[in-house]
Design a protein around this motif. Structure first.
Motif, mmCIF file in Angstrom:
data_model
loop_
_atom_site.group_PDB
_atom_site.id
_atom_site.type_symbol
_atom_site.label_atom_id
_atom_site.label_comp_id
_atom_site.label_asym_id
_atom_site.label_seq_id
_atom_site.Cartn_x
_atom_site.Cartn_y
_atom_site.Cartn_z
ATOM 1 N N HIS A 1 0.869 -1.181 0.000
ATOM 2 C CA HIS A 1 0.000 0.000 0.000
ATOM 3 C C HIS A 1 0.907 1.232 0.000
ATOM 4 C CE1 HIS A 1 -3.413 -2.617 1.296
ATOM 5 N NE2 HIS A 1 -2.440 -3.257 1.926
ATOM 6 N N GLN A 2 0.858 2.005 -1.064
ATOM 7 C CA GLN A 2 1.677 3.206 -1.181
ATOM 8 C C GLN A 2 0.806 4.423 -0.881
ATOM 9 O OE1 GLN A 2 4.767 3.133 -4.366
ATOM 10 N NE2 GLN A 2 3.573 1.426 -5.217
ATOM 11 N N VAL A 3 1.231 5.178 0.115
ATOM 12 C CA VAL A 3 0.410 6.282 0.607
ATOM 13 C C VAL A 3 1.071 7.610 0.244
ATOM 14 C CG1 VAL A 3 -0.737 7.278 2.610
ATOM 15 C CG2 VAL A 3 -0.306 4.810 2.522
ATOM 16 N N PRO A 4 0.463 8.401 -0.642
ATOM 17 C CA PRO A 4 1.053 9.698 -1.013
ATOM 18 C C PRO A 4 0.916 10.711 0.121
ATOM 19 C CG PRO A 4 -1.094 9.416 -2.057
ATOM 20 C CD PRO A 4 -0.778 8.114 -1.375
ATOM 21 N N GLU A 5 1.801 11.695 0.089
ATOM 22 C CA GLU A 5 1.764 12.805 1.049
ATOM 23 C C GLU A 5 1.772 12.299 2.491
ATOM 24 O OE1 GLU A 5 -1.505 15.343 0.103
ATOM 25 O OE2 GLU A 5 -0.818 15.735 -1.934
ATOM 26 N N ALA A 6 2.548 11.266 2.730
ATOM 27 C CA ALA A 6 2.680 10.726 4.088
ATOM 28 C C ALA A 6 4.146 10.454 4.362
ATOM 29 C CB ALA A 6 1.863 9.455 4.248
ATOM 30 N N GLY A 7 4.563 10.678 5.613
ATOM 31 C CA GLY A 7 5.945 10.464 6.008
ATOM 32 C C GLY A 7 6.100 9.235 6.881
ATOM 33 N N HIS A 8 7.269 9.142 7.518
ATOM 34 C CA HIS A 8 7.620 7.932 8.261
ATOM 35 C C HIS A 8 6.660 7.640 9.406
ATOM 36 C CE1 HIS A 8 10.314 4.716 9.394
ATOM 37 N NE2 HIS A 8 10.317 5.144 10.649
ATOM 38 N N LEU A 9 6.092 8.668 10.012
ATOM 39 C CA LEU A 9 5.206 8.467 11.171
ATOM 40 C C LEU A 9 3.744 8.350 10.763
ATOM 41 C CD1 LEU A 9 6.843 10.771 13.857
ATOM 42 C CD2 LEU A 9 7.234 8.361 13.380
ATOM 43 N N ILE A 10 3.521 7.716 9.645
ATOM 44 C CA ILE A 10 2.168 7.505 9.118
ATOM 45 C C ILE A 10 1.259 6.836 10.144
ATOM 46 C CG2 ILE A 10 3.018 5.368 8.061
ATOM 47 C CD1 ILE A 10 0.909 5.571 5.966
ATOM 48 N N ILE A 11 1.822 6.028 11.005
ATOM 49 C CA ILE A 11 1.042 5.271 11.980
ATOM 50 C C ILE A 11 0.315 6.186 12.959
ATOM 51 C CG2 ILE A 11 2.847 5.035 13.742
ATOM 52 C CD1 ILE A 11 0.700 2.089 12.624
ATOM 53 N N HIS A 12 0.810 7.425 13.121
ATOM 54 C CA HIS A 12 0.210 8.351 14.084
ATOM 55 C C HIS A 12 -0.812 9.290 13.447
ATOM 56 C CE1 HIS A 12 2.821 6.870 17.161
ATOM 57 N NE2 HIS A 12 3.907 7.227 16.518
ATOM 58 N N GLU A 13 -1.074 9.099 12.147
ATOM 59 C CA GLU A 13 -2.136 9.855 11.479
ATOM 60 C C GLU A 13 -3.433 9.068 11.622
ATOM 61 O OE1 GLU A 13 -2.155 12.754 10.114
ATOM 62 O OE2 GLU A 13 -0.259 13.205 9.084
ATOM 63 N N LYS A 14 -4.460 9.691 12.192
ATOM 64 C CA LYS A 14 -5.712 8.988 12.470
ATOM 65 C C LYS A 14 -6.301 8.337 11.221
ATOM 66 C CE LYS A 14 -10.217 9.608 14.703
ATOM 67 N NZ LYS A 14 -11.044 9.076 13.613
ATOM 68 N N GLN A 15 -6.385 9.072 10.133
ATOM 69 C CA GLN A 15 -6.986 8.539 8.913
ATOM 70 C C GLN A 15 -6.211 7.327 8.399
ATOM 71 O OE1 GLN A 15 -7.120 11.312 5.642
ATOM 72 N NE2 GLN A 15 -7.656 9.727 4.143
ATOM 73 N N HIS A 16 -4.891 7.462 8.374
ATOM 74 C CA HIS A 16 -4.077 6.360 7.858
ATOM 75 C C HIS A 16 -4.117 5.158 8.794
ATOM 76 C CE1 HIS A 16 -2.867 8.928 4.690
ATOM 77 N NE2 HIS A 16 -2.006 9.642 5.373
ATOM 78 N N PHE A 17 -4.080 5.404 10.107
ATOM 79 C CA PHE A 17 -4.113 4.282 11.046
ATOM 80 C C PHE A 17 -5.429 3.519 10.938
ATOM 81 C CE2 PHE A 17 -4.888 2.384 15.289
ATOM 82 C CZ PHE A 17 -3.794 1.514 15.312
ATOM 83 N N GLU A 18 -6.533 4.248 10.795
ATOM 84 C CA GLU A 18 -7.809 3.575 10.635
ATOM 85 C C GLU A 18 -7.841 2.751 9.358
ATOM 86 O OE1 GLU A 18 -10.918 6.455 11.005
ATOM 87 O OE2 GLU A 18 -10.895 6.362 13.214
ATOM 88 N N ASN A 19 -7.252 3.274 8.268
ATOM 89 C CA ASN A 19 -7.189 2.505 7.020
ATOM 90 C C ASN A 19 -6.349 1.247 7.196
ATOM 91 O OD1 ASN A 19 -8.800 4.293 5.592
ATOM 92 N ND2 ASN A 19 -7.066 5.485 4.814
ATOM 93 N N ILE A 20 -5.250 1.375 7.935
ATOM 94 C CA ILE A 20 -4.383 0.218 8.203
ATOM 95 C C ILE A 20 -5.142 -0.851 8.969
ATOM 96 C CG2 ILE A 20 -2.359 -0.515 9.533
ATOM 97 C CD1 ILE A 20 -1.126 2.266 8.801
ATOM 98 N N ILE A 21 -5.892 -0.442 9.993
ATOM 99 C CA ILE A 21 -6.629 -1.402 10.811
ATOM 100 C C ILE A 21 -7.794 -2.015 10.020
ATOM 101 C CG2 ILE A 21 -8.061 -1.670 12.861
ATOM 102 C CD1 ILE A 21 -5.053 -1.437 13.386
ATOM 103 N N LYS A 22 -8.496 -1.196 9.238
ATOM 104 C CA LYS A 22 -9.589 -1.740 8.417
ATOM 105 C C LYS A 22 -9.062 -2.809 7.469
ATOM 106 C CE LYS A 22 -12.458 2.442 8.394
ATOM 107 N NZ LYS A 22 -12.953 3.568 7.533
ATOM 108 N N THR A 23 -7.918 -2.530 6.860
ATOM 109 C CA THR A 23 -7.326 -3.498 5.929
ATOM 110 C C THR A 23 -6.909 -4.762 6.664
ATOM 111 O OG1 THR A 23 -6.506 -1.668 4.546
ATOM 112 C CG2 THR A 23 -5.488 -3.825 4.226
#
Length: 333
Positions: A308-330
């Protein structure tokens, strides 16, 4: 002659003192009253934290493996509504030497892996579970895929570290990945790999900085904002490193960059025999620490891993609410 011998002995003693790591700082006697811990078969204790639904009611059981310098207190950016919708039980724990978990001086990727399996068994969370690791804390996920694949219902690696000395990866690619980092960081990781016995001195000497002091060399501006928010409570970091940096962060570096018994490209699909489950790697396209091409190579060699390649995101993607929720949903799908 006697003076010379004494001088040599004195110098040798100071050299020995400077390179010998200190023992872990003792935990308080009432540590088990501070947080729940389980006793492992070798006598060590692991501290843990449970969130979400009770494990006997949860459909998805996810073990979160914290990153470098962090702990079981890592903040999960997820709502109760989402936990209820996907019926999630989270298990977080302090890896050996972090927080309230006993140190293990010989910690490796293999020992971390079996700590995870034993913790799951002691807490009776079930025969299978999903493991999710972030950044440097993703290396035990590789270990789970290698050593305990039969225990996995899934695996997720978020901005995972690269060991620059993996044996079956193209050396030019790993060299490029290493050179992506500041020169100070490069030399620190070389010391950890080639001279691990010297790492404590390297990280504590006062002649030069072992890591770049400019955060923008390894983080985006958004990463820095997220890091500031994540560490705004000083007690979180103090708790994570309460036993000292050598048995926690420095052992992390050694375990990450020593010679492994395997290469990720040698891993076998744990779900090839009709077993339900999936493996995911999340790559942030603005990550200043992880070379995207190296992750692409791994996923090309192991097509059963979903990238999963996430644009406009850096190394601490895990601490972004939107991205973390997408990670958990997946992970739960």
């Amino acid at each position: 002659m006697l003076l010379l011998v004494m001088a040599v002995c004195l110098i040798g003693y100071h050299v020995y003192k400077s390179i010998k790591p200190p023992p872990p700082i003792p935990l308080p006697e009432n540590v088990s009253e501070i947080c729940p811990r389980v006793k492992l078969n070798d006598g060590r204790y692991l501290a843990y934290r449970e969130l979400g639904l009770p494990k006997d009611r949860a459909k998805n059981k996810i073990i979160i493996i914290h990153g470098y310098g962090s702990s079981k207190l890592v903040d999960l950016k997820i709502t109760q509504e989402m936990i209820d919708e996907f019926e999630i039980y989270f298990l977080l724990f302090d890896r050996a030497g972090y927080g309230e978990s006993d140190a293990y001086p010989s910690r490796t990727i293999k020992t971390d892996t079996y700590d995870i399996e034993e913790l799951a068994d002691k807490l009776q969370i079930g025969p299978k579970f999903h493991v999710l690791g972030m950044s440097l804390g993703a290396y035990p996920v590789y270990g789970c895929l290698k050593y305990i694949p039969h225990r996995l219902s899934g695996a997720t690696l978020v901005a995972p570290l690269l060991n620059f000395w993996w044996s079956r990866m193209p050396q030019n690619l790993l060299s490029e990945a290493l050179k992506k980092l500041p020169i100070q960081n490069q030399w620190t990781f070389r010391v950890a790999h080639y001279l691990p016995w010297l790492l404590y001195w390297w990280l504590t000497q006062k002649w030069f900085s072992p890591f770049s002091q400019n955060p923008l060399t390894t983080m985006t501006e958004r990463d820095i904002e997220l890091a500031d928010k994540h560490t705004k409570h000083s007690y979180i970091k103090e708790s994570a490193l309460r036993q000292g940096e050598y048995v926690s962060m420095q052992r992390d570096i050694i375990a990450s960059f020593e010679n492994w018994e395997f290469d990720p490209t040698e891993l076998l699909n744990p779900f090839s025999d009709g077993n339900e489950g999936s493996v995911h790697i999340w790559c942030a396209l603005e990550d200043k620490q992880i070379l995207r091409e190296a992750l692409l190579y791994i996923c090309d060699k192991l097509p059963w891993i979903k990238l999963h390649q996430v644009p406009e995101a850096g190394h601490l993607i895990i601490h972004e609410k939107q991205h973390f929720e997408n990670i958990i949903k997946t992970a739960c799908s």
